[in-house]
Enzyme design. Structure first.
Site, PDB file in Angstrom:
ATOM      1  CG  LEU A 268      -2.024  -1.067   1.200  1.00 40.82           C
ATOM      2  CD1 LEU A 268      -2.974  -0.878   2.372  1.00 40.82           C
ATOM      3  CD2 LEU A 268      -2.809  -1.086  -0.105  1.00 40.82           C
ATOM      4  N   GLY A 269       2.135   1.148  -0.227  1.00 42.12           N
ATOM      5  CA  GLY A 269       2.995   2.327  -0.282  1.00 42.12           C
ATOM      6  C   GLY A 269       2.955   2.992  -1.643  1.00 42.12           C
TER       7      GLY A 269
ATOM      8  CG  LEU B 277       7.402   2.358  -5.456  1.00 42.36           C
ATOM      9  CD1 LEU B 277       8.798   1.798  -5.640  1.00 42.36           C
ATOM     10  CD2 LEU B 277       7.141   3.459  -6.475  1.00 42.36           C
TER      11      LEU B 277
ATOM     12  CB  ILE C  29       0.730  -3.802   8.682  1.00 43.17           C
ATOM     13  CG1 ILE C  29       1.649  -2.609   8.385  1.00 43.17           C
ATOM     14  CG2 ILE C  29       1.523  -5.092   8.780  1.00 43.17           C
ATOM     15  CD1 ILE C  29       2.647  -2.310   9.495  1.00 43.17           C
ATOM     16  NE  ARG C  30       0.426   2.164   4.953  1.00 43.07           N
ATOM     17  CZ  ARG C  30       0.317   3.072   3.979  1.00 43.07           C
ATOM     18  NH1 ARG C  30      -0.561   4.042   4.067  1.00 43.07           N
ATOM     19  NH2 ARG C  30       1.083   3.000   2.904  1.00 43.07           N
TER      20      ARG C  30
ATOM     21  CB  ILE D 202       7.428  -8.503   6.545  1.00 46.24           C
ATOM     22  CG1 ILE D 202       7.807  -7.110   7.073  1.00 46.24           C
ATOM     23  CG2 ILE D 202       6.776  -8.423   5.183  1.00 46.24           C
ATOM     24  CD1 ILE D 202       9.077  -6.576   6.468  1.00 46.24           C
TER      25      ILE D 202
ATOM     26  CE1 TYR E  90      14.847   2.367   2.057  1.00 39.92           C
ATOM     27  CE2 TYR E  90      16.157   4.104   1.029  1.00 39.92           C
ATOM     28  CZ  TYR E  90      15.183   3.127   0.947  1.00 39.92           C
ATOM     29  OH  TYR E  90      14.536   2.913  -0.244  1.00 39.92           O
TER      30      TYR E  90
ATOM     31  CE  LYS F 289      15.299  -0.958   0.687  1.00 39.93           C
ATOM     32  NZ  LYS F 289      14.289  -1.898   0.210  1.00 39.93           N
TER      33      LYS F 289
HETATM   34  N1  LIG Z   1       9.723   5.144  -3.680  1.00 42.01           N
HETATM   35  C1  LIG Z   1      10.987   5.303  -4.003  1.00 42.01           C
HETATM   36  O1  LIG Z   1      11.424   6.373  -4.456  1.00 42.01           O
HETATM   37  C2  LIG Z   1      11.927   4.146  -3.830  1.00 42.01           C
HETATM   38  C3  LIG Z   1      13.240   4.275  -4.305  1.00 42.01           C
HETATM   39  C4  LIG Z   1      14.145   3.236  -4.107  1.00 42.01           C
HETATM   40  C5  LIG Z   1      13.717   2.056  -3.517  1.00 42.01           C
HETATM   41  N2  LIG Z   1      12.429   1.955  -3.072  1.00 42.01           N
HETATM   42  C6  LIG Z   1      12.040   0.717  -2.410  1.00 42.01           C
HETATM   43  O2  LIG Z   1      10.845   0.205  -2.977  1.00 42.01           O
HETATM   44  C7  LIG Z   1      10.038  -0.389  -1.952  1.00 42.01           C
HETATM   45  C8  LIG Z   1       8.648   0.223  -1.987  1.00 42.01           C
HETATM   46  O3  LIG Z   1       8.812   1.608  -1.765  1.00 42.01           O
HETATM   47  P1  LIG Z   1       7.580   2.573  -1.475  1.00 42.01           P
HETATM   48  O4  LIG Z   1       8.017   3.904  -1.930  1.00 42.01           O
HETATM   49  O5  LIG Z   1       6.331   1.975  -1.980  1.00 42.01           O
HETATM   50  O6  LIG Z   1       7.601   2.564   0.128  1.00 42.01           O
HETATM   51  P2  LIG Z   1       6.482   3.175   1.111  1.00 42.01           P
HETATM   52  O7  LIG Z   1       7.176   3.697   2.304  1.00 42.01           O
HETATM   53  O8  LIG Z   1       5.581   4.091   0.370  1.00 42.01           O
HETATM   54  O9  LIG Z   1       5.656   1.876   1.505  1.00 42.01           O
HETATM   55  C9  LIG Z   1       6.187   0.881   2.330  1.00 42.01           C
HETATM   56  C10 LIG Z   1       5.043   0.050   2.860  1.00 42.01           C
HETATM   57  O10 LIG Z   1       5.584  -0.897   3.784  1.00 42.01           O
HETATM   58  C11 LIG Z   1       4.584  -1.128   4.746  1.00 42.01           C
HETATM   59  N3  LIG Z   1       5.119  -1.735   5.974  1.00 42.01           N
HETATM   60  C12 LIG Z   1       5.758  -1.127   7.005  1.00 42.01           C
HETATM   61  N4  LIG Z   1       5.991  -2.019   7.987  1.00 42.01           N
HETATM   62  C13 LIG Z   1       5.508  -3.211   7.563  1.00 42.01           C
HETATM   63  C14 LIG Z   1       5.435  -4.505   8.144  1.00 42.01           C
HETATM   64  N5  LIG Z   1       5.896  -4.760   9.378  1.00 42.01           N
HETATM   65  N6  LIG Z   1       4.868  -5.502   7.427  1.00 42.01           N
HETATM   66  C15 LIG Z   1       4.362  -5.253   6.174  1.00 42.01           C
HETATM   67  N7  LIG Z   1       4.394  -4.050   5.599  1.00 42.01           N
HETATM   68  C16 LIG Z   1       4.954  -3.032   6.288  1.00 42.01           C
HETATM   69  C17 LIG Z   1       3.973   0.243   5.012  1.00 42.01           C
HETATM   70  O11 LIG Z   1       2.698   0.132   5.600  1.00 42.01           O
HETATM   71  C18 LIG Z   1       3.973   0.845   3.623  1.00 42.01           C
HETATM   72  O12 LIG Z   1       2.730   0.710   2.992  1.00 42.01           O
HETATM   73  C19 LIG Z   1      10.793  -0.174  -0.646  1.00 42.01           C
HETATM   74  O13 LIG Z   1      11.489  -1.339  -0.316  1.00 42.01           O
HETATM   75  C20 LIG Z   1      11.742   0.943  -0.957  1.00 42.01           C
HETATM   76  O14 LIG Z   1      12.916   0.866  -0.194  1.00 42.01           O
HETATM   77  C21 LIG Z   1      11.548   2.973  -3.222  1.00 42.01           C
HETATM   78  C1  LIG Z   2      15.638   6.974  -3.065  1.00 37.99           C
HETATM   79  C2  LIG Z   2      14.646   6.149  -2.307  1.00 37.99           C
HETATM   80  O1  LIG Z   2      15.183   5.031  -1.776  1.00 37.99           O
HETATM   81  C3  LIG Z   2      13.614   6.839  -1.480  1.00 37.99           C
HETATM   82  N1  LIG Z   2      12.752   7.584  -2.345  1.00 37.99           N
HETATM   83  C4  LIG Z   2      14.185   7.743  -0.421  1.00 37.99           C
HETATM   84  O2  LIG Z   2      14.370   8.904  -0.721  1.00 37.99           O
HETATM   85  O3  LIG Z   2      14.417   7.305   0.664  1.00 37.99           O
END
Ligand SMILES: NC(=O)c1ccc[n+]([C@@H]2O[C@H](COP(=O)([O-])OP(=O)(O)OC[C@H]3O[C@@H](n4cnc5c(N)ncnc54)[C@H](O)[C@@H]3O)[C@@H](O)[C@H]2O)c1
Ligand SMILES: C[C@@H](O)[C@H](N)C(=O)O
Length: 364
Positions: free
Chosen positions: A64-65, A67, A89-90, A107, A195, A199
């Site tokens: 639900l984040g 992506l 979890i939301r 998780i 973070y 990673k």
């Molecule tokens: N968005 C970006 O710019 C970006 C860039 C690089 C990498 N990523 C990676 O892509 C992935 C998705 O990113 P995003 O932007 O959608 O993140 P986000 O922060 O928007 O969403 C993360 C989700 O994880 C869930 N979460 C938190 N604790 C949890 C738990 N205990 N069990 C299950 N779910 C839980 C949250 O409820 C949330 O919906 C992440 O691993 C992030 O590191 C994202």
């Molecule tokens: C770059 C990426 O991992 C995320 N959008 C952050 O800024 O933390």
């Protein structure tokens, strides 16, 4: 004594084996079960437990984040609505809940996660749960639990149940001592955020499980991702999404990074396309298990200029957030993704003007 000798011979064979790791599934050390959760000794090396003509059964964690919902949409189009389960979890909004299967999955709850994988005959897992860079610094114990302990649960379940596992990494997996312009796939990685540390740990653990247990682990290092219909979850690159909403709603935008802070960025469609492509790539095409992917790189100043072509009256001020600025200053400015382009044909569609035009046409 004989067992100890056999184990050490097996381990040294394993450590000497190169790239592909073929044949590791016969290494006896797997039967002895060094993994706390006893990875099955008969797990096949390229872990596809569905026939090639079948669709995978997919689970997305942290869906639900920013992506996850877009990824579910893309995968459902490809594999069928009911073959893709979104989890978090939301509580999902109505439109998400009614658009396809949704399930509660924490998780950190190993048994619950395993039950979901077993009961739904999951074959592919996209592990999106994480705390991003800025929110991670604000709550290090939680970030450590979700990003590291959670990953351990996912890895063990994926190895145990023969899943193909995708874990996204990030530009944040690099640090101030990494080459920043450009940043290659293989170089020094000493990030200074929890973070980034989590990673790098995920990259290394996934690759270790690949070589050690034959886990089909695949990982892309995403740039900052920009999307119109989902909000970012507390990262350093969030300003590049916020500017569009503020330009439309108020005509005023306060940027929390300095005007000349250059970071790699990507439009969400490119990011999700790359994710599906690397998951579908034949194993023999992958010379590595963790790849940089890149599309564009810009500064707030350059983004503002492009946005002002659509909203000329936009007023921008800079109020630098020290935490985010320090993080951004330690991250890559440009990403070298030649290996992804060569190995599995990665190619982005959106550059900066295309991205900005698309965001405005989406947001109206
Ligand atoms: N968005 C970006 O710019 C970006 C860039 C690089 C990498 N990523 C990676 O892509 C992935 C998705 O990113 P995003 O932007 O959608 O993140 P986000 O922060 O928007 O969403 C993360 C989700 O994880 C869930 N979460 C938190 N604790 C949890 C738990 N205990 N069990 C299950 N779910 C839980 C949250 O409820 C949330 O919906 C992440 O691993 C992030 O590191 C994202
Ligand atoms: C770059 C990426 O991992 C995320 N959008 C952050 O800024 O933390």
């Amino acid at each position: 004594m004989a067992i100890v000798k056999n184990v050490s011979r097996a381990v040294s064979q394993l450590l000497q084996s190169s790239g592909c790791g073929c044949g590791i599934s016969t290494v006896p050390v797997r039967c002895i079960g060094v993994s706390p959760r006893q990875v099955a000794s008969d797990a096949s090396f390229h872990s596809v437990s569905f026939s090639e003509s079948d669709h995978p059964r997919v689970l997305i964690t942290g869906g639900l984040g920013q992506l996850g919902v877009g990824l579910a949409k893309l995968l459902r189009k490809r594999f069928g609505k009911n073959n893709v389960i979104l989890s978090d979890i939301r509580k999902p909004a109505d439109n998400i809940f009614y658009s396809g299967p949704f399930i509660y999955a924490d998780i950190l709850d190993y048994k619950n996660l395993r039950e979901i994988v077993v009961n739904n005959r999951i074959t592919w897992l996209f592990h999106y749960s994480a705390l991003l860079s800025a929110v991670g610094e604000a709550n290090v114990p939680l970030a450590r639990a979700v990003n590291i302990t959670g990953l351990h649960n996912v890895l063990d379940i994926a190895a145990e149940h023969n899943l193909r596992l995708f874990v996204p990494s990030t530009i944040g997996a690099f640090g101030p001592t990494s080459p920043r312009d450009p940043t290659p796939d293989l170089c020094i990685q000493r990030p200074r955020t929890i973070y980034g540390v989590s990673k790098v740990h995920a990259e290394l653990m996934g690759e270790y499980y690949h070589y050690r247990y034959g886990l089909d682990f695949r990982c892309l290092r995403y740039p900052g991702v920009i999307s119109a219909d989902s909000q970012p979850g507390g990262g350093t690159t969030d300003y590049a999404v916020q500017i569009f909403h503020d330009a439309i709603k108020t005509g005023k935008f306060q940027c929390n990074l300095k005007p000349d802070t250059r970071l790699p960025m990507m439009y969400i469609d490119d990011c999700l396309k790359a994710t599906l492509e690397v998951m579908e790539a034949p194993a023999e095409a992958l010379s590595m298990r963790t790849y940089n992917i890149s599309a564009m790189s810009f500064t707030p100043e350059e983004l503002v200029q492009e946005v002002q072509k659509h909203v000329p009256e936009l007023q921008v001020t800079f109020n630098v957030d020290e935490v985010r600025q320090a993080i951004a200053d330690s991250w890559p400015m440009n990403f070298d993704d030649r290996n992804a382009r060569r190995d599995w044909g990665w190619k982005h569609d959106y550059d900066l003007p295309e991205l900005v035009a698309t965001m405005f046409s989406f947001l109206g």
